[in-house]
Design a protein around this motif. Structure first.
Motif, PDB file in Angstrom:
ATOM      1  N   ILE A 158       0.890  -0.456   9.424  1.00  0.00           N
ATOM      2  CA  ILE A 158       0.902   0.279   8.158  1.00  0.00           C
ATOM      3  C   ILE A 158       0.878   1.783   8.413  1.00  0.00           C
ATOM      4  O   ILE A 158       1.541   2.567   7.722  1.00  0.00           O
ATOM      5  CB  ILE A 158      -0.308  -0.135   7.291  1.00  0.00           C
ATOM      6  N   HIS A 159       0.138   2.195   9.425  1.00  0.00           N
ATOM      7  CA  HIS A 159       0.001   3.609   9.783  1.00  0.00           C
ATOM      8  C   HIS A 159       1.366   4.244  10.055  1.00  0.00           C
ATOM      9  O   HIS A 159       1.581   5.436   9.815  1.00  0.00           O
ATOM     10  CB  HIS A 159      -0.906   3.702  11.020  1.00  0.00           C
ATOM     11  N   GLN A 160       2.328   3.439  10.543  1.00  0.00           N
ATOM     12  CA  GLN A 160       3.643   3.960  10.915  1.00  0.00           C
ATOM     13  C   GLN A 160       4.580   4.146   9.716  1.00  0.00           C
ATOM     14  O   GLN A 160       5.644   4.744   9.851  1.00  0.00           O
ATOM     15  CB  GLN A 160       4.309   3.015  11.927  1.00  0.00           C
ATOM     16  N   GLY A 161       4.209   3.623   8.560  1.00  0.00           N
ATOM     17  CA  GLY A 161       5.016   3.822   7.370  1.00  0.00           C
ATOM     18  C   GLY A 161       5.867   2.617   7.012  1.00  0.00           C
ATOM     19  O   GLY A 161       5.802   1.573   7.655  1.00  0.00           O
ATOM     20  N   VAL A 162       6.686   2.761   5.969  1.00  0.00           N
ATOM     21  CA  VAL A 162       7.480   1.654   5.447  1.00  0.00           C
ATOM     22  C   VAL A 162       8.635   1.311   6.378  1.00  0.00           C
ATOM     23  O   VAL A 162       8.772   0.185   6.849  1.00  0.00           O
ATOM     24  CB  VAL A 162       8.020   1.974   4.032  1.00  0.00           C
ATOM     25  N   ASN A 163       9.474   2.291   6.673  1.00  0.00           N
ATOM     26  CA  ASN A 163      10.646   2.014   7.511  1.00  0.00           C
ATOM     27  C   ASN A 163      10.287   1.829   8.978  1.00  0.00           C
ATOM     28  O   ASN A 163      10.657   0.833   9.609  1.00  0.00           O
ATOM     29  CB  ASN A 163      11.677   3.139   7.354  1.00  0.00           C
ATOM     30  N   ALA A 164       9.527   2.773   9.532  1.00  0.00           N
ATOM     31  CA  ALA A 164       9.199   2.733  10.961  1.00  0.00           C
ATOM     32  C   ALA A 164       8.168   1.662  11.295  1.00  0.00           C
ATOM     33  O   ALA A 164       8.122   1.173  12.429  1.00  0.00           O
ATOM     34  CB  ALA A 164       8.682   4.101  11.419  1.00  0.00           C
ATOM     35  N   GLY A 165       7.363   1.262  10.319  1.00  0.00           N
ATOM     36  CA  GLY A 165       6.328   0.261  10.576  1.00  0.00           C
ATOM     37  C   GLY A 165       6.649  -1.095   9.986  1.00  0.00           C
ATOM     38  O   GLY A 165       7.009  -2.034  10.686  1.00  0.00           O
ATOM     39  N   ILE A 166       6.575  -1.198   8.634  1.00  0.00           N
ATOM     40  CA  ILE A 166       6.720  -2.491   7.957  1.00  0.00           C
ATOM     41  C   ILE A 166       8.098  -3.104   8.185  1.00  0.00           C
ATOM     42  O   ILE A 166       8.227  -4.258   8.597  1.00  0.00           O
ATOM     43  CB  ILE A 166       6.457  -2.328   6.439  1.00  0.00           C
ATOM     44  N   LEU A 326      -0.066 -11.953  10.524  1.00  0.00           N
ATOM     45  CA  LEU A 326       0.128 -10.507  10.622  1.00  0.00           C
ATOM     46  C   LEU A 326       1.146 -10.007   9.608  1.00  0.00           C
ATOM     47  O   LEU A 326       0.930  -8.989   8.943  1.00  0.00           O
ATOM     48  CB  LEU A 326       0.575 -10.141  12.042  1.00  0.00           C
ATOM     49  N   THR A 327       2.268 -10.735   9.444  1.00  0.00           N
ATOM     50  CA  THR A 327       3.293 -10.289   8.491  1.00  0.00           C
ATOM     51  C   THR A 327       2.773 -10.316   7.054  1.00  0.00           C
ATOM     52  O   THR A 327       3.225  -9.535   6.214  1.00  0.00           O
ATOM     53  CB  THR A 327       4.567 -11.163   8.586  1.00  0.00           C
ATOM     54  N   SER A 328       1.823 -11.195   6.768  1.00  0.00           N
ATOM     55  CA  SER A 328       1.270 -11.282   5.410  1.00  0.00           C
ATOM     56  C   SER A 328       0.213 -10.212   5.141  1.00  0.00           C
ATOM     57  O   SER A 328       0.122  -9.697   4.021  1.00  0.00           O
ATOM     58  CB  SER A 328       0.661 -12.660   5.173  1.00  0.00           C
ATOM     59  N   THR A 329      -0.585  -9.891   6.132  1.00  0.00           N
ATOM     60  CA  THR A 329      -1.640  -8.889   5.915  1.00  0.00           C
ATOM     61  C   THR A 329      -1.048  -7.498   5.673  1.00  0.00           C
ATOM     62  O   THR A 329      -1.661  -6.674   4.999  1.00  0.00           O
ATOM     63  CB  THR A 329      -2.601  -8.817   7.120  1.00  0.00           C
ATOM     64  N   ILE A 330       0.155  -7.270   6.190  1.00  0.00           N
ATOM     65  CA  ILE A 330       0.777  -5.954   6.052  1.00  0.00           C
ATOM     66  C   ILE A 330       0.969  -5.586   4.583  1.00  0.00           C
ATOM     67  O   ILE A 330       0.607  -4.488   4.147  1.00  0.00           O
ATOM     68  CB  ILE A 330       2.129  -5.918   6.803  1.00  0.00           C
ATOM     69  N   SER A 331       1.547  -6.503   3.789  1.00  0.00           N
ATOM     70  CA  SER A 331       1.850  -6.179   2.388  1.00  0.00           C
ATOM     71  C   SER A 331       0.579  -5.992   1.564  1.00  0.00           C
ATOM     72  O   SER A 331       0.512  -5.099   0.714  1.00  0.00           O
ATOM     73  CB  SER A 331       2.714  -7.265   1.759  1.00  0.00           C
ATOM     74  N   SER A 332      -0.423  -6.829   1.803  1.00  0.00           N
ATOM     75  CA  SER A 332      -1.674  -6.703   1.049  1.00  0.00           C
ATOM     76  C   SER A 332      -2.365  -5.384   1.361  1.00  0.00           C
ATOM     77  O   SER A 332      -2.970  -4.761   0.479  1.00  0.00           O
ATOM     78  CB  SER A 332      -2.601  -7.879   1.367  1.00  0.00           C
ATOM     79  N   THR A 333      -2.288  -4.943   2.614  1.00  0.00           N
ATOM     80  CA  THR A 333      -2.889  -3.658   2.995  1.00  0.00           C
ATOM     81  C   THR A 333      -2.154  -2.503   2.340  1.00  0.00           C
ATOM     82  O   THR A 333      -2.765  -1.498   1.953  1.00  0.00           O
ATOM     83  CB  THR A 333      -2.865  -3.486   4.528  1.00  0.00           C
ATOM     84  N   GLU A 334      -0.829  -2.634   2.195  1.00  0.00           N
ATOM     85  CA  GLU A 334      -0.030  -1.546   1.625  1.00  0.00           C
ATOM     86  C   GLU A 334      -0.362  -1.289   0.161  1.00  0.00           C
ATOM     87  O   GLU A 334      -0.165  -0.172  -0.337  1.00  0.00           O
ATOM     88  CB  GLU A 334       1.458  -1.868   1.782  1.00  0.00           C
ATOM     89  N   VAL A 335      -0.899  -2.298  -0.563  1.00  0.00           N
ATOM     90  CA  VAL A 335      -1.219  -2.121  -1.983  1.00  0.00           C
ATOM     91  C   VAL A 335      -2.249  -1.011  -2.188  1.00  0.00           C
ATOM     92  O   VAL A 335      -1.973  -0.018  -2.881  1.00  0.00           O
ATOM     93  CB  VAL A 335      -1.689  -3.453  -2.622  1.00  0.00           C
ATOM     94  N   PRO A 336      -3.456  -1.111  -1.620  1.00  0.00           N
ATOM     95  CA  PRO A 336      -4.416  -0.008  -1.808  1.00  0.00           C
ATOM     96  C   PRO A 336      -4.003   1.272  -1.091  1.00  0.00           C
ATOM     97  O   PRO A 336      -4.323   2.368  -1.558  1.00  0.00           O
ATOM     98  CB  PRO A 336      -5.720  -0.576  -1.229  1.00  0.00           C
TER      99      PRO A 336
END
Length: 445
Positions: A158-166, A326-336
């Motif tokens: 998440i720290h890396q951003g939408v394109n570079a990370g997610i 791991l792929t699922s936790t990414i989206s939930s973390t991005e919400v807050p």
């Protein structure tokens, strides 16, 4: 301060990231467990119907709201409800944000179990039996060690951003997940006892399909599997440029998610009968022994009975589950994280680590009071909070947006009859179906 929003750079990047959010432990851990406990083929049949009638429209509504607003879920729902009550929309968005934290609090714990079991298989391969035994045995100490590891892995992406990370990591991890899953299915289906499991899974007993408990379980599982109702799909939709065909994107995500859930059942349920054929007691009183713990109580014994090869199979299986988690936790973390960045002007690194710290505290609370809180949090999230959020999305899109049905109005302007039917389905039918389910939940409780 003006925030420049990151975004997905390709259609396939969005689909893989959104599918990665949807495809996780809900598919590979939750779905087979629910199917095995609720009639196998009967559950699969109802699950597919509920997915088409309710989960797909709910996913569409959530992605559509985010895509039209191009904002985080709290602001997006606030904008959508301006004609009636912006404050109500924002409050529901904040409830969804809390739901995302709830999901992460137990998800990271379960993900830690997966990682520990994968490493346990490696330890056995290197004859480190004491370490392997500790890794494969549930304990507070093990959970306290592995849960933070998974929180840090998600935060790092998440720290890396939408394109570079997610987007980048979803494109890497999703194909690996699919290849590993298919390989394991081929192996398990060639073992003694797998054929009986296939029959249970693929041939429904239609006398069970009207059982309210089964329908409620299938609905909760469909929403949980698709990660609907906590804002993750809304924030992903906001990172996609306007003008894209949301309908096709949502269909792609739902189809991929459903295929993975089906394949997971094709792996786990035959594996249970392979274990039974090998002499293990799997069912007791018609229900799985251990239920949610089945893959930790039953499958490791099955893998051990395979000898040296079983250790490699075990490592592959639990690595697969770790990737899915791991792929699922990414989206939930991005919400807050998106909310803190856009509404509170936090930098992405600061927002990421603050959210990770909150999730860490919540997870530690669940670990310490595991017997009292763990199952309760999952039930509240999947059978109450997620369905209620979806009901609100239907009402927003169908009734509250500009005091009318935005989808229907758009369809009339563009002369697209199918969109008019779709708008009316979301406006009238979906809220009615969900309300009927809630009445049944109240009666059963």
């Amino acid at each position: 301060m003006s925030i420049v929003r990151d975004s997905f750079h390709s259609r396939i990047g969005f689909v893989l990231a959104a599918a990665g959010s949807a495809i996780g432990l809900g598919n590979i851990w939750g779905f087979p467990t629910q199917a095995a406990n609720n009639g196998g083929g009967a559950f699969l049949f109802v699950y597919l119907i509920v997915t088409v009638l309710l989960a797909l429209p709910a996913l569409y509504a959530e992605v559509y709201i985010g895509n039209q607003a191009q904002k985080n879920p709290v602001s997006a729902l606030g904008d959508a409800c301006k004609g009636v009550s912006e404050n109500l929309g924002r409050k529901v968005g904040l409830i969804g944000l809390c739901g995302a934290i709830m999901m992460l609090s137990f998800y990271t714990i379960v993900a830690g179990w997966m990682l520990a079991h994968a490493l346990s298989s490696l330890a056995y391969l290197f004859d480190a039996s004491e370490i392997a035994s500790w890794l494969s045995t549930s304990s507070i100490q093990r959970n306290l060690m592995f849960t933070p590891i998974f929180i840090l892995l998600g935060a790092g992406i998440i720290h890396q951003g939408v394109n570079a990370g997610i987007e980048k990591w979803s494109a890497r991890l999703m194909p690996v997940l699919l290849i590993m899953l298919i390989g394991l299915i081929i192996y398990i289906l060639n073992q003694p006892g797998a054929e009986e499991g296939l029959k249970v899974y693929l041939i429904p007993d239609f006398s069970q399909v009207t059982d309210p408990k089964l329908v409620i379980s299938a609905m909760g599982q469909a929403f949980f599997s698709l990660s609907i109702g906590v804002g993750g799909m809304m924030v992903y939709g906001s990172y996609m440029q306007k003008g894209k065909d949301i309908g096709k994107l949502v269909l792609s995500i739902t189809a991929l998610d459903t295929v993975i859930a089906f394949l997971a059942g094709l792996l786990i349920i035959p594996a249970l009968f392979v274990a039974q054929a090998a002499g293990q007691e799997v069912f007791q009183g018609g229900h799985l022994i251990g239920e949610g713990q089945l893959i930790f109580n039953i499958l490791p014994e099955l893998f051990n009975s395979m000898g040296h090869v079983g250790l490699f199979v075990s490592f592959a299986f639990f690595s697969l589950l770790s990737i899915a988690a791991l792929t699922s936790t990414i989206s939930s973390t991005e919400v807050p994280v998106s909310y803190l960045m856009e509404d509170k002007t936090f930098s992405r690194p600061k927002a990421t680590w603050l959210v990770s710290a909150i999730v860490f505290c919540a997870s530690m609370l669940l670990i310490i009071f595991f017997d009292h809180l763990f199952g309760l949090v999952i039930r509240v999230l999947t059978t109450i909070l997620q369905p209620l959020s979806c009901l609100f999305y239907f009402i927003v899109v169908g009734w509250m947006w500009n005091r009318g049905n935005k989808l229907r109005d758009k369809a009339l302007q563009e002369g697209r009859k199918w969109l008019t039917l779709w708008g009316n389905y979301i406006r009238f039918v979906c809220p009615l179906l969900l309300s009927i389910v809630f009445v049944n939940v109240a009666i059963l409780n």
